[in-house]
Design a protein around this motif. Sequence first.
Motif, PDB file in Angstrom:
ATOM      1  N   CYS A   1       0.999  -1.266  -0.016  1.00 18.73           N
ATOM      2  CA  CYS A   1       0.511  -0.026   0.371  1.00 18.73           C
ATOM      3  C   CYS A   1       1.108   1.011  -0.396  1.00 18.73           C
ATOM      4  CB  CYS A   1      -0.649  -0.184   1.513  1.00 18.73           C
ATOM      5  SG  CYS A   1      -2.393   1.255   1.227  1.00 18.73           S
TER       6      CYS A   1
ATOM      7  N   TYR B   1      -1.218   7.049   2.486  1.00 18.57           N
ATOM      8  CA  TYR B   1      -1.693   6.862   3.816  1.00 18.57           C
ATOM      9  C   TYR B   1      -2.714   7.200   4.124  1.00 18.57           C
ATOM     10  CZ  TYR B   1      -1.812   8.098   8.509  1.00 18.57           C
ATOM     11  OH  TYR B   1      -2.629   8.256  10.013  1.00 18.57           O
TER      12      TYR B   1
ATOM     13  N   TYR C   1      -4.037   3.468   3.490  1.00 14.04           N
ATOM     14  CA  TYR C   1      -4.280   2.364   3.979  1.00 14.04           C
ATOM     15  C   TYR C   1      -5.737   1.341   4.817  1.00 14.04           C
ATOM     16  CZ  TYR C   1       1.082   2.390   4.828  1.00 14.04           C
ATOM     17  OH  TYR C   1       2.401   2.172   3.788  1.00 14.04           O
TER      18      TYR C   1
ATOM     19  N   TRP D   1       2.770  -8.212   4.754  1.00 15.08           N
ATOM     20  CA  TRP D   1       2.232  -6.689   4.495  1.00 15.08           C
ATOM     21  C   TRP D   1       3.842  -6.833   4.677  1.00 15.08           C
ATOM     22  CZ3 TRP D   1      -2.133  -3.496   6.803  1.00 15.08           C
ATOM     23  CH2 TRP D   1      -2.147  -1.886   6.007  1.00 15.08           C
TER      24      TRP D   1
ATOM     25  N   SER E   1       3.553   6.214   7.440  1.00 13.84           N
ATOM     26  CA  SER E   1       2.513   4.837   6.761  1.00 13.84           C
ATOM     27  C   SER E   1       1.290   5.187   8.294  1.00 13.84           C
ATOM     28  CB  SER E   1       3.296   3.695   7.104  1.00 13.84           C
ATOM     29  OG  SER E   1       4.467   3.358   6.288  1.00 13.84           O
TER      30      SER E   1
ATOM     31  N   THR F   1      -3.689   1.966  11.498  1.00 12.19           N
ATOM     32  CA  THR F   1      -4.423   1.067  11.310  1.00 12.19           C
ATOM     33  C   THR F   1      -3.669  -0.226  11.014  1.00 12.19           C
ATOM     34  OG1 THR F   1      -5.486   2.664   9.676  1.00 12.19           O
ATOM     35  CG2 THR F   1      -5.070   0.086   8.994  1.00 12.19           C
ATOM     36  N   ILE F   2      -1.680  -0.201  10.793  1.00 14.44           N
ATOM     37  CA  ILE F   2      -1.211  -1.505  10.725  1.00 14.44           C
ATOM     38  C   ILE F   2      -1.511  -1.771  11.980  1.00 14.44           C
ATOM     39  CG2 ILE F   2       1.037  -2.085  11.063  1.00 14.44           C
ATOM     40  CD1 ILE F   2       1.459   0.403   9.003  1.00 14.44           C
TER      41      ILE F   2
END
Length: 90
Positions: free
Chosen positions: A41, A44, A47, A66, A73, A77-78
């Motif tokens: 991805c 920003y 995501y 990933w 980043s 969300t990560i």
Amino acid sequence: VGVGETGFDETSLFLLDLQRLAFSKQIMIARDTGLPLILHCLGYPLYRSMFDMIESMLPTDHPIQWHCIKADSDLQTIDLFISTFSDSII
């Protein structure tokens, strides 16, 4: 050994709608074969949209890898991704 590298890229020449279509097809292939989904991805704001698609289409125990994570980043969300898909790696 896996499906992808797939995901969203804001620098792509392809419209986001086409990227979503291709991404959903690759998620289905990963789901149907049981192969890991390999993610990429770039952008920003993309995501969360990518995460939402994966969450709606794959069981939380599906293996996902990933890559291309960096300091700028979307780390929230990560973090959500890591806690939701525990059989995955970044």
